[in-house]
Scaffold this motif. Structure first.
Motif, PDB file in Angstrom:
ATOM      1  N   ALA A 104      35.739  32.979  17.713  1.00 43.78           N
ATOM      2  CA  ALA A 104      36.568  31.915  17.130  1.00 43.78           C
ATOM      3  C   ALA A 104      36.219  30.567  17.762  1.00 43.78           C
ATOM      4  O   ALA A 104      35.601  30.517  18.822  1.00 43.78           O
ATOM      5  CB  ALA A 104      38.040  32.242  17.357  1.00 43.78           C
ATOM      6  N   ILE A 130      38.212  37.288  20.102  1.00 44.87           N
ATOM      7  CA  ILE A 130      38.631  35.966  19.611  1.00 44.87           C
ATOM      8  C   ILE A 130      37.871  34.881  20.353  1.00 44.87           C
ATOM      9  O   ILE A 130      37.330  33.956  19.751  1.00 44.87           O
ATOM     10  CB  ILE A 130      40.155  35.778  19.764  1.00 44.87           C
ATOM     11  N   VAL A 157      40.948  27.590  19.385  1.00 44.24           N
ATOM     12  CA  VAL A 157      41.792  28.464  18.581  1.00 44.24           C
ATOM     13  C   VAL A 157      43.153  28.641  19.266  1.00 44.24           C
ATOM     14  O   VAL A 157      43.248  28.687  20.496  1.00 44.24           O
ATOM     15  CB  VAL A 157      41.114  29.838  18.341  1.00 44.24           C
TER      16      VAL A 157
END
Length: 121
Positions: free
Chosen positions: A26, A22, A30
């Motif tokens: 991302a 992530i 996030v």
């Protein structure tokens, strides 16, 4: 939302790998919530609540234990995610307004001012 099963210790061990992915792919801002799912299977628990809480605290993310089967804490987890997103959006809007207020005037505005100054006696 990063979800692991409280009945599967390996899924909990995979959480760090998922978080790394992530953070790698991302956007920087996030929102992440850690979810320990399957609380309805208490007798099969392999990951303690404390382990999930400690991991979340160490990584500065919110933590919930839920049961998709019974609905326990599912609504609360999604509401928290919504709150985080809305708060971030509001903060972003305020920052944008602050930037607009301190931004230099647009070129077209400056040209009009210069034109008016030349036309004035």
């Amino acid at each position: 939302m990063v979800v692991y099963s409280i009945t599967d210790e390996q899924s909990f061990h995979n959480v760090m790998k998922w978080l790394n992915q992530i953070h790698q792919y991302a956007p920087k801002d996030v929102k992440i919530i850690l979810i320990g799912n399957k609380t309805d299977l208490r007798d099969e628990r392999a990951v303690s609540t404390e382990a999930g809480q400690e991991f979340a605290s160490t990584n500065k993310i919110h933590f919930f234990e839920t049961s998709a089967r019974t609905g326990e804490n599912v609504k609360e987890a999604f509401e928290k995610m919504g709150e985080l997103i809305i708060a971030d959006h509001r903060e972003s809007e305020l920052s944008s307004r602050d930037l607009a207020a301190t931004a230099p005037p647009k070129k077209s505005y400056l040209i009009r001012l210069l034109f008016k100054a030349r036309m004035s006696p």
